[in-house]
Scaffold this active site. Sequence first.
Site, mmCIF file in Angstrom:
data_model
loop_
_atom_site.group_PDB
_atom_site.id
_atom_site.type_symbol
_atom_site.label_atom_id
_atom_site.label_comp_id
_atom_site.label_asym_id
_atom_site.label_seq_id
_atom_site.Cartn_x
_atom_site.Cartn_y
_atom_site.Cartn_z
ATOM 1 N N ARG A 86 47.745 37.208 68.583
ATOM 2 C CA ARG A 86 47.770 38.564 68.019
ATOM 3 C C ARG A 86 49.207 38.992 67.735
ATOM 4 N NH1 ARG A 86 44.874 43.363 71.279
ATOM 5 N NH2 ARG A 86 46.695 43.082 72.608
ATOM 6 N N ARG A 92 66.487 43.391 55.939
ATOM 7 C CA ARG A 92 67.302 42.226 55.574
ATOM 8 C C ARG A 92 68.659 42.242 56.275
ATOM 9 N NH1 ARG A 92 66.972 42.965 49.195
ATOM 10 N NH2 ARG A 92 67.536 45.025 50.002
ATOM 11 N N LYS A 143 50.091 45.658 66.322
ATOM 12 C CA LYS A 143 50.513 46.258 67.598
ATOM 13 C C LYS A 143 52.027 46.454 67.508
ATOM 14 C CE LYS A 143 49.449 45.798 72.504
ATOM 15 N NZ LYS A 143 49.102 47.188 72.732
ATOM 16 N N GLU A 199 39.094 54.648 68.865
ATOM 17 C CA GLU A 199 39.445 54.098 70.175
ATOM 18 C C GLU A 199 40.209 55.161 70.939
ATOM 19 O OE1 GLU A 199 42.310 50.880 69.828
ATOM 20 O OE2 GLU A 199 43.236 51.807 68.082
HETATM 21 N N1 PMP Z 1 43.847 50.007 71.671
HETATM 22 C C1 PMP Z 1 45.157 50.272 71.700
HETATM 23 C C2 PMP Z 1 45.703 51.296 70.783
HETATM 24 C C3 PMP Z 1 45.997 49.584 72.586
HETATM 25 O O1 PMP Z 1 47.298 49.838 72.609
HETATM 26 C C4 PMP Z 1 45.430 48.614 73.441
HETATM 27 C C5 PMP Z 1 46.291 47.821 74.382
HETATM 28 N N2 PMP Z 1 47.111 48.576 75.193
HETATM 29 C C6 PMP Z 1 44.051 48.405 73.394
HETATM 30 C C7 PMP Z 1 43.294 49.099 72.484
HETATM 31 C C8 PMP Z 1 43.393 47.391 74.289
HETATM 32 O O2 PMP Z 1 43.793 46.097 73.911
HETATM 33 P P1 PMP Z 1 43.846 44.896 74.942
HETATM 34 O O3 PMP Z 1 42.498 44.777 75.523
HETATM 35 O O4 PMP Z 1 44.231 43.730 74.121
HETATM 36 O O5 PMP Z 1 44.871 45.253 75.963
#
Ligand code: PMP
Length: 293
Positions: A52, A105, A151, A184
């Site tokens: 990832r 750059r 991320k 989320e």
């Molecule tokens: N959503 C967000 C915005 C996150 O930052 C994270 C991880 N901290 C997750 C979901 C959960 O991801 P993971 O299970 O890979 O930690």
Amino acid sequence: MALKIYINGKLVDKEDAKISVFDHGLLYGDGVFEGIRAYNCLVFKLEAHIDRLYESAHTIMLSIPLTKQELIKAVISTLKANSFKDAYIRLVITRGVGDLGMDPRKCPKASVIIIADKIKLYPEQLYRDGLKIITVPTLRNPSETLNPQIKSLNYLNNIMAKIEAVNSGVEEAILLNSMGFVTECTGDNIFVVKNGELCTPPQYMGILRGVTRDSVLALARAAKIPAREQIMTRHEVFNADELFLTGTAAEIIPVVRVDGRVIGTGKPGTLTLKLMKAFHASTSKDGVKYSVR
Ligand code: PMP
């Protein structure tokens, strides 16, 4: 013993772990990161996190100056240098040192930082009793502007939502997208259980596809629990039988109240508890092993 931090190939004491104020990670949040956990000398799902990270970096055209195998080795040496059997690992790749302009750059080399530290968890009582959370006014970044699947070091969207949650006296927040669908939480994915079935918003709703989310979906399928990705509004959340959040740091944490509505019985549900157990068992299996002296 001072905490040892990995910076650009060197393991240095915490006090000496410094980067330039001209690093674009600081000036512009230009970079990517991962949060990973080690359980009893096993880095859980390390390869999934590394994949990832490289995908996030690829999308922002950031070249990580190590191969995946070299980066895995660097993570392991950081854990060994600190003699950590259990740890929370923060892997950070920044655009590196440039000038005050934003042009990437001008940054010839990405900085690689690995911090391993003791894990800070939610209090045990919250796992027993469940969290109370709210929906906040801040919407999740739309994928067409800044894809949550990257991320990136720019977490202001999540931090704004966190501030709103904290201002209202709760620890976590649900972010909706611009159409009002559930995405989320600030640092966790969300799952509902309804009539014995597990549902979580699909990636195209604009979420980070969590490694823990994938693990839970796989564990559910292995246990013959029906599980699917499903778009949902707050109505489905309010009327869920059970609700929980997933993330590397939080693992699986039950939610018992959303925006003042009691979820299910108001206690962590049986399926949630079953999955928590299965998840804990899985943390000794799937990952990269190492040893400490
Ligand atoms: N959503 C967000 C915005 C996150 O930052 C994270 C991880 N901290 C997750 C979901 C959960 O991801 P993971 O299970 O890979 O930690």
